[in-house]
Design a protein around this motif. Structure first.
Motif, short mmCIF file in Angstrom:
data_model
loop_
_atom_site.label_atom_id
_atom_site.label_comp_id
_atom_site.label_asym_id
_atom_site.label_seq_id
_atom_site.Cartn_x
_atom_site.Cartn_y
_atom_site.Cartn_z
N GLN A 123 4.65 11.19 -6.65
CA GLN A 123 4.57 11.66 -8.03
C GLN A 123 3.59 10.82 -8.85
OE1 GLN A 123 8.08 13.09 -10.09
NE2 GLN A 123 9.37 12.78 -8.28
N GLU A 124 2.37 10.77 -8.38
CA GLU A 124 1.35 9.96 -9.03
C GLU A 124 0.04 10.72 -9.11
OE1 GLU A 124 0.80 6.56 -6.54
OE2 GLU A 124 0.22 7.74 -4.81
N LEU A 125 -0.86 10.23 -9.91
CA LEU A 125 -2.21 10.79 -10.06
C LEU A 125 -2.20 12.24 -10.51
CD1 LEU A 125 -3.98 9.27 -6.90
CD2 LEU A 125 -3.37 8.19 -9.06
N TYR A 126 -1.23 12.61 -11.32
CA TYR A 126 -1.19 13.98 -11.83
C TYR A 126 -2.06 14.09 -13.08
CZ TYR A 126 2.49 11.51 -14.42
OH TYR A 126 3.21 10.60 -15.14
N GLY A 127 -2.30 15.32 -13.49
CA GLY A 127 -3.20 15.55 -14.61
C GLY A 127 -2.51 15.71 -15.94
N SER A 128 -3.24 16.20 -16.90
CA SER A 128 -2.72 16.38 -18.25
C SER A 128 -1.72 17.55 -18.30
CB SER A 128 -3.88 16.64 -19.21
OG SER A 128 -4.64 17.76 -18.76
N PRO A 129 -0.94 17.66 -19.36
CA PRO A 129 0.02 18.76 -19.48
C PRO A 129 -0.67 20.12 -19.42
CG PRO A 129 0.52 17.05 -21.07
CD PRO A 129 -0.81 16.68 -20.46
N ARG A 149 -7.08 13.96 -14.98
CA ARG A 149 -6.03 12.96 -14.75
C ARG A 149 -5.74 12.14 -16.00
NH1 ARG A 149 -7.53 10.10 -9.09
NH2 ARG A 149 -6.41 8.42 -10.16
N ILE A 150 -4.50 11.67 -16.09
CA ILE A 150 -4.10 10.87 -17.25
C ILE A 150 -3.54 9.51 -16.84
CG2 ILE A 150 -3.64 12.87 -18.72
CD1 ILE A 150 -0.69 12.60 -18.03
N ASP A 151 -3.60 9.17 -15.54
CA ASP A 151 -3.11 7.87 -15.12
C ASP A 151 -4.07 6.78 -15.62
OD1 ASP A 151 -4.71 9.34 -13.17
OD2 ASP A 151 -4.74 7.48 -12.03
N PRO A 152 -3.54 5.60 -15.93
CA PRO A 152 -4.34 4.55 -16.58
C PRO A 152 -5.21 3.74 -15.62
CG PRO A 152 -2.10 3.78 -16.32
CD PRO A 152 -2.12 5.21 -15.84
N VAL A 153 -6.21 4.34 -15.02
CA VAL A 153 -7.11 3.60 -14.13
C VAL A 153 -7.89 2.56 -14.93
CG1 VAL A 153 -9.10 3.75 -12.59
CG2 VAL A 153 -7.33 5.52 -12.53
N GLY A 154 -7.80 1.32 -14.51
CA GLY A 154 -8.51 0.24 -15.18
C GLY A 154 -7.71 -0.45 -16.26
N GLY A 155 -6.57 0.16 -16.65
CA GLY A 155 -5.75 -0.44 -17.69
C GLY A 155 -4.28 -0.36 -17.32
N VAL A 156 -3.42 -0.73 -18.26
CA VAL A 156 -1.98 -0.70 -18.03
C VAL A 156 -1.35 0.53 -18.66
CG1 VAL A 156 0.20 -1.90 -18.43
CG2 VAL A 156 -1.85 -3.21 -17.85
N ASP A 157 -1.71 0.80 -19.92
CA ASP A 157 -1.14 1.95 -20.62
C ASP A 157 -2.18 2.98 -21.01
OD1 ASP A 157 -2.46 0.49 -22.50
OD2 ASP A 157 -0.70 -0.01 -23.71
N HIS A 158 -3.42 2.78 -20.60
CA HIS A 158 -4.48 3.75 -20.86
C HIS A 158 -5.61 3.53 -19.86
CE1 HIS A 158 -6.02 0.14 -22.86
NE2 HIS A 158 -7.22 0.69 -22.75
N ILE A 202 0.82 -1.22 0.00
CA ILE A 202 0.00 0.00 0.00
C ILE A 202 0.84 1.26 0.00
CG2 ILE A 202 -1.92 -1.16 1.13
CD1 ILE A 202 -1.09 0.16 3.74
N TRP A 203 2.11 1.16 0.43
CA TRP A 203 2.95 2.35 0.46
C TRP A 203 3.38 2.80 -0.94
CZ3 TRP A 203 4.19 -2.38 2.68
CH2 TRP A 203 5.10 -3.17 1.97
N GLU A 204 3.13 1.97 -1.94
CA GLU A 204 3.45 2.37 -3.31
C GLU A 204 2.33 3.20 -3.93
OE1 GLU A 204 4.34 -1.13 -5.55
OE2 GLU A 204 6.35 -1.36 -4.69
N GLY A 205 1.30 3.46 -3.14
CA GLY A 205 0.16 4.20 -3.66
C GLY A 205 -0.98 3.26 -4.00
N GLY A 206 -2.15 3.83 -4.23
CA GLY A 206 -3.29 3.00 -4.59
C GLY A 206 -4.24 2.74 -3.44
#
Length: 304
Positions: A156-162, A234-243, A101-105
């Motif tokens: 450094q996670e769950l950040y948004g788009s550029p 956000r642009i992190d791939p929730v539900g997928g690996v690369d998207h 859990i310390w890795e986030g999520g």
């Protein structure tokens, strides 16, 4: 205006270190933010519960199963919605790391859902009204989320788009960032939204009669309203690996926000006229308080 390195002069840097070592003991910023959030939430909830006439220490006792159940629920929701990260042919992490859990999520949806089960069990054992407890802790949850979100900054996670905004967030390449590119600091947006929501709930509780879980429902409506917008950045791939997995153009957590927002409004409408008595203290304590007041009922249970 940009610097010689190509990075805009105005930006929010990300921490280069998220773990400190006290001898051989690792102190992780992500976990520390959650510990501070939980401690603050219990402290504030205890004060609010006592103001309602509740027994001293009751919230602290309720908090133990709530936190345990909440942590399990928070991680379960993450693993279920992001199962491809840990399982399957495209997994990018070993299955056992689903326990790290310390890795986030840690998802607030799972935390509130299963944490609520822990609160319900504790309230049932102590003979307290679940709605009264839920209303008491609602602002604390919002403030706790505001604090805990800073753990995502360290990771450094769950950040948004550029973005080119002056408060854009710098992200290392190791965490998916690109040189010279800034990203929406969604952790900061949500932290500010949650803090404002916490203060708003306290003011609403003082101004209006919001009992029987209605203040908690207002928290759910307020949080999901902001989360829907922030999630869209956000642009992190929730539900997928690369998207990210989407349905009709919306991310999983946006759909969750919609469902919970509507559910909160329905609950507020259905309980708008509910005014039955709520139990905030065991019968023995209420009797003792009644005798101390010379046979007069205390107004403490009517406080917001």
């Amino acid at each position: 205006m940009t610097s010689l390195t190509g990075m805009p002069l105005a930006s929010i840097p990300s921490p280069s270190v998220g773990v400190w070592h006290l001898g051989f003991i690792p102190i992780r910023a992500y976990a520390l933010c959650f510990v501070i959030a939980i401690a603050f939430g219990i402290w504030l909830s205890e004060r609010r519960w006592r103001a309602r006439g509740g027994e001293k220490g009751a919230i602290s006792d309720i908090a133990f199963p709530a936190v345990i159940f909440g942590l399990i629920g928070a991680r379960l929701y993450h693993v279920i919605t992001d199962w491809q990260t840990y399982f399957g042919s495209r997994a990018i992490k070993e299955p056992y790391r689903a326990l790290f859990i310390w890795e986030g999520g840690l998802s607030i949806w799972g935390a509130v859902a299963l944490g609520g089960v822990g609160v319900w069990l504790a309230c049932r054992r102590r003979g307290l009204s679940l709605g009264a407890v839920a209303d008491t802790i609602a602002p604390s949850i919002a403030f706790g989320q505001a604090i805990a979100r800073w753990g995502n900054w360290f990771n450094q996670e769950l950040y948004g788009s550029p973005t080119t905004l002056p408060w854009g967030l710098e992200i290392d390449q190791a965490h998916g960032g690109e040189p010279g590119v800034l990203y929406h600091p969604t952790f900061l947006y949500e932290s500010l939204w949650d803090a404002a929501l916490g203060f708003g709930l306290i003011l609403a509780g003082r101004r209006f009669t919001l009992r029987h879980g209605r203040l908690f429902a207002l928290y759910v409506a307020g949080y999901t309203l902001g989360r829907f917008w922030i999630e869209g950045l956000r642009i992190d791939p929730v539900g997928g690996v690369d998207h990210a997995v989407t349905l009709l153009g919306l991310r999983i957590n946006q759909w969750t926000s919609i469902v919970l927002f509507v559910g909160a409004l329905v609950y507020l409408w259905m309980t708008r006229n509910k005014d039955t008595e709520e139990i905030v203290a065991p019968a023995s304590q209420h009797k003792a308080s009644h005798e101390e007041n010379g046979g007069q009922d205390s107004d403490a249970t009517n406080m917001p």
